[in-house]
Design an enzyme around this catalytic site. Structure first.
Site, PDB file in Angstrom:
ATOM      1  N   SER A 244      49.951  15.949  62.602  1.00 13.73           N
ATOM      2  CA  SER A 244      49.870  15.648  64.036  1.00 13.73           C
ATOM      3  C   SER A 244      49.371  14.228  64.351  1.00 13.73           C
ATOM      4  O   SER A 244      49.844  13.631  65.315  1.00 13.73           O
ATOM      5  CB  SER A 244      49.004  16.688  64.746  1.00 13.73           C
ATOM      6  OG  SER A 244      49.653  17.928  64.707  1.00 13.73           O
ATOM      7  N   THR A 287      44.322  24.435  65.851  1.00 12.36           N
ATOM      8  CA  THR A 287      45.111  25.126  64.846  1.00 12.36           C
ATOM      9  C   THR A 287      44.265  26.199  64.159  1.00 12.36           C
ATOM     10  O   THR A 287      43.130  26.465  64.579  1.00 12.36           O
ATOM     11  CB  THR A 287      45.789  24.124  63.879  1.00 12.36           C
ATOM     12  OG1 THR A 287      46.681  24.854  63.040  1.00 12.36           O
ATOM     13  CG2 THR A 287      44.794  23.370  63.029  1.00 12.36           C
ATOM     14  N   LYS A 291      42.869  29.528  67.261  1.00 10.11           N
ATOM     15  CA  LYS A 291      43.753  29.635  68.436  1.00 10.11           C
ATOM     16  C   LYS A 291      43.371  30.759  69.397  1.00 10.11           C
ATOM     17  O   LYS A 291      43.669  30.680  70.581  1.00 10.11           O
ATOM     18  CB  LYS A 291      45.204  29.810  67.976  1.00 10.11           C
ATOM     19  CG  LYS A 291      45.793  28.537  67.372  1.00 10.11           C
ATOM     20  CD  LYS A 291      47.266  28.669  67.085  1.00 10.11           C
ATOM     21  CE  LYS A 291      47.774  27.377  66.465  1.00 10.11           C
ATOM     22  NZ  LYS A 291      49.219  27.366  66.266  1.00 10.11           N
ATOM     23  N   ASN A 312      46.863  26.539  71.816  1.00 10.25           N
ATOM     24  CA  ASN A 312      46.931  25.457  70.823  1.00 10.25           C
ATOM     25  C   ASN A 312      46.678  24.083  71.439  1.00 10.25           C
ATOM     26  O   ASN A 312      46.742  23.079  70.745  1.00 10.25           O
ATOM     27  CB  ASN A 312      48.285  25.458  70.093  1.00 10.25           C
ATOM     28  CG  ASN A 312      49.377  24.858  70.943  1.00 10.25           C
ATOM     29  OD1 ASN A 312      49.376  25.013  72.165  1.00 10.25           O
ATOM     30  ND2 ASN A 312      50.297  24.147  70.314  1.00 10.25           N
ATOM     31  N   GLY A 351      56.233  38.470  58.470  1.00  8.26           N
ATOM     32  CA  GLY A 351      54.827  38.102  58.562  1.00  8.26           C
ATOM     33  C   GLY A 351      54.183  38.746  59.782  1.00  8.26           C
ATOM     34  O   GLY A 351      54.883  39.123  60.735  1.00  8.26           O
ATOM     35  N   GLY A 354      48.775  35.102  62.788  1.00  3.50           N
ATOM     36  CA  GLY A 354      48.715  34.416  64.077  1.00  3.50           C
ATOM     37  C   GLY A 354      50.028  33.742  64.437  1.00  3.50           C
ATOM     38  O   GLY A 354      50.458  33.757  65.596  1.00  3.50           O
ATOM     39  N   GLY A 460      60.631  23.949  60.217  1.00  2.00           N
ATOM     40  CA  GLY A 460      59.397  23.876  60.995  1.00  2.00           C
ATOM     41  C   GLY A 460      59.092  22.495  61.573  1.00  2.00           C
ATOM     42  O   GLY A 460      58.315  22.373  62.522  1.00  2.00           O
TER      43      GLY A 460
HETATM   44  P1  ATR Z   1      48.778  32.652  60.169  1.00  2.00           P
HETATM   45  O1  ATR Z   1      47.720  32.975  61.164  1.00  2.00           O
HETATM   46  O2  ATR Z   1      48.953  31.187  59.896  1.00  2.00           O
HETATM   47  O3  ATR Z   1      50.085  33.290  60.476  1.00  2.00           O
HETATM   48  P2  ATR Z   1      47.719  34.625  58.372  1.00  2.00           P
HETATM   49  O4  ATR Z   1      47.057  35.308  59.495  1.00  2.00           O
HETATM   50  O5  ATR Z   1      46.956  34.412  57.130  1.00  2.00           O
HETATM   51  O6  ATR Z   1      48.262  33.196  58.770  1.00  2.00           O
HETATM   52  O7  ATR Z   1      49.070  35.452  58.099  1.00  2.00           O
HETATM   53  C1  ATR Z   1      49.737  35.253  56.971  1.00  2.00           C
HETATM   54  C2  ATR Z   1      50.935  36.209  56.922  1.00  2.00           C
HETATM   55  O8  ATR Z   1      51.610  35.866  55.753  1.00  2.00           O
HETATM   56  C3  ATR Z   1      50.539  37.658  56.792  1.00  2.00           C
HETATM   57  O9  ATR Z   1      51.486  38.449  57.449  1.00  2.00           O
HETATM   58  C4  ATR Z   1      50.602  37.896  55.298  1.00  2.00           C
HETATM   59  O10 ATR Z   1      50.920  39.176  54.896  1.00  2.00           O
HETATM   60  P3  ATR Z   1      49.776  40.333  54.833  1.00  2.00           P
HETATM   61  O11 ATR Z   1      49.608  40.820  56.235  1.00  2.00           O
HETATM   62  O12 ATR Z   1      50.382  41.325  53.916  1.00  2.00           O
HETATM   63  O13 ATR Z   1      48.569  39.681  54.259  1.00  2.00           O
HETATM   64  C5  ATR Z   1      51.759  37.016  54.944  1.00  2.00           C
HETATM   65  N1  ATR Z   1      51.736  36.659  53.535  1.00  2.00           N
HETATM   66  C6  ATR Z   1      50.859  35.843  52.921  1.00  2.00           C
HETATM   67  N2  ATR Z   1      51.147  35.733  51.614  1.00  2.00           N
HETATM   68  C7  ATR Z   1      52.244  36.494  51.390  1.00  2.00           C
HETATM   69  C8  ATR Z   1      53.050  36.786  50.254  1.00  2.00           C
HETATM   70  N3  ATR Z   1      52.774  36.236  49.050  1.00  2.00           N
HETATM   71  N4  ATR Z   1      54.100  37.591  50.416  1.00  2.00           N
HETATM   72  C9  ATR Z   1      54.396  38.123  51.612  1.00  2.00           C
HETATM   73  N5  ATR Z   1      53.667  37.904  52.738  1.00  2.00           N
HETATM   74  C10 ATR Z   1      52.614  37.093  52.627  1.00  2.00           C
END
Ligand code: ATR
Length: 481
Positions: A244, A287, A291, A312, A351, A354, A460
């Protein structure tokens, strides 16, 4: 003044570093402790070769340097150097070399009286600066290592207490200290150190947190910062990898706006707000992981925040902190640039963190229904219930073929783990739109595999730029140049 700390092991190598950075710097600090042999080239030749204002420093290991030999030898080498009449010589608070002080005074070499604390910011910070400035004519230098938002606040808090000391150097090392290096003029410091390094590759930096001369001048324009420069930034933890500052600082420069945008690692929001008030910060990006938590600190919420529950962007408006969310448009605009809404029949979000939440809000705001695919059932089901989506475990990736929009919101595949993908072996189809919100690398393995199968892909970086542009306009009320 911008001072480049010379960290190479020979004078020749240091001269190359000076040449490369000459247009960015005002002076250098020659670190004798980094040289293989500080007497290999006679000091008067060193002086004529360097030919810009120079600080001579022979730093002991205990003070963050490399010198581990006897005090007698260090003293003898410094004495030889002091006879040459360099511009400055750095002597620590507990270094007592009267003959070197005498020679320096006779030669017009200014003594920088230094103190280093790598453990944090001492409670008696002000009194240490006073001790450092006890001898008239000497320049006090206090380098401390803030490890938290409250320790960073202590550094900026001390400014008003030591305003009467004209020439001084006060700086915070490490990630938390970066803002003190960029805002050195606001701290009343006469110079800021930098080194021939990338911030992310700190192995060659002169001290923790030093950035390169190019970044100091081109990215942060530190020498142009005055008391009237508006301060913006980004808060998060971690936050140092952020792109940023490039989006915002470059735009201030092009639009002729007197402002700077700085990364602030934050461990406590209440302490950051104290700092924001002290520095009169005008706005900041938010970030991970703040948030949601930030919303409780806002004076005015844009109504949309209630439904999204994620903020944000924070702008100071009429004495209040006002919150916005530019992630929603940041996500949607690139999508709608590539496809018409009517084309999107079924959306899948991979996923449940957040980022997934923000993406789901965005998709629902244009009337789309969403299915969540997640690794852990607990998180996936929870978010699905909260956002009124359906949920499938990620193992059922075979179902994804029925969706014509797939959005990847996990961190899987992000630098440095660029060989990973959340959907190993999945066969994308040409009528799918595949969106990955990761921006490092620009093209993830996930996107590459989709592209190879003929899908429409969106990365992204487009989202990052779009949310940043909208943020810039909220901060400055000026169109993004
Ligand atoms: P953010 O807030 O940036 O989205 P986060 O809250 O840590 O980050 O969310 C990460 C997401 O990535 C989660 O959905 C996580 O899955 P889990 O709910 O099972 O933890 C997913 N994630 C992280 N590592 C992963 C992996 N190796 N394979 C699949 N999903 C993954």
């Amino acid at each position: 003044m911008i001072c480049l700390t010379l960290m190479e092991s020979s004078i020749e190598a240091n001269l190359k570093v000076i040449k490369k950075n000459r247009s960015f710097i005002d002076m250098v600090e020659l670190r004798l402790d980094m040289l293989n042999d500080p007497l290999l080239v006679t000091p008067d030749k060193v002086k004529s070769k360097i030919s810009i204002p120079t600080i001579i420093t022979y730093r002991k290991k205990r003070d963050g340097g490399k010198y581990e030999g006897s005090d007698d030898r260090r003293r003898a080498v410094l004495q030889i150097y002091s006879k040459i009449g360099f511009d400055y010589i750095d002597l620590e608070l507990d270094t007592f070399y009267p003959e070197i002080e005498k020679i320096s005074n006779e030669n017009g070499t200014k003594i920088i009286r230094s103190y280093h604390d790598f453990s944090g910011v001492p409670d008696n910070f002000e009194s240490i600066i006073r001790q450092l400035s006890a001898k008239s004519g000497e320049i006090p230098k206090a380098a401390v290592y803030p490890k938290s938002s409250s320790e960073l606040l202590k550094i900026f808090d001390v400014i008003k207490e030591v305003k009467d000391i004209k020439d001084k150097i006060i700086l915070g090392m490490g990630d938390f200290g970066l803002s003190s290096r960029i805002l050195y003029k606001k701290l009343g410091s006469m110079l800021s150190y930098c080194s021939n390094t990338n911030y992310s590759n700190s192995t060659r930096s002169g001290a923790p947190g030093q950035v390169s001369p190019r970044e100091m001048v081109n990215l942060y324009r530190v020498n142009k910062i005055t008391n009237s420069t508006s301060i913006y930034g980004i808060i998060g933890n971690p936050v140092m990898h952020t792109r940023s500052p490039e989006i915002h600082n470059e735009a201030y420069s092009r639009a002729g706006i007197d402002a700077v945008y700085i990364p602030f690692p934050v461990d406590r929001l209440d302490m950051f707000f104290k700092l924001a008030n002290l520095l009169k910060i005008k706005g900041f990006s938010v970030t991970v992981p703040y948030k949601v938590e930030i919303i409780d600190f806002l004076g005015i919420k844009n109504p949309e925040l209630d439904s999204i529950n994620s903020c944000n962007t924070v702008v100071r408006e009429g004495g209040y902190w006002k919150g916005f969310n530019t992630d929603i448009n940041g996500f949607l605009k690139p999508l709608l640039l590539h496809v018409e809404i009517s084309f999107i029949k079924k959306c899948a979000v991979i996923g449940a963190g957040g980022a997934a939440r923000a993406v789901i809000s965005a998709l629902q705001s244009i009337g789309l229904e969403v299915s969540i695919f997640n690794r852990s059932h607990e998180n996936g089901l929870k978010l699905a219930l909260e956002t009124d989506c359906s949920y499938y475990p990620l193992e059922r990736q075979d179902l994804l073929i029925n969706y014509n929009l797939i959005v990847q919101t996990t961190s899987v595949g992000m630098f440095p783990h660029v060989d990973e993908t959340p959907l190993p072996g999945f066969k994308f189809s040409p009528d799918q739109i595949v969106y990955d919100i990761i921006y490092t690398p620009i093209k993830t393995r996930f996107l590459k595999e989709a592209e190879e199968r003929g899908s429409v892909t969106i990365g992204g970086m487009e989202m990052l730029m779009t949310q940043g542009i909208e943020q810039f306009e909220l901060f400055t009320k000026h169109p993004y140049p």
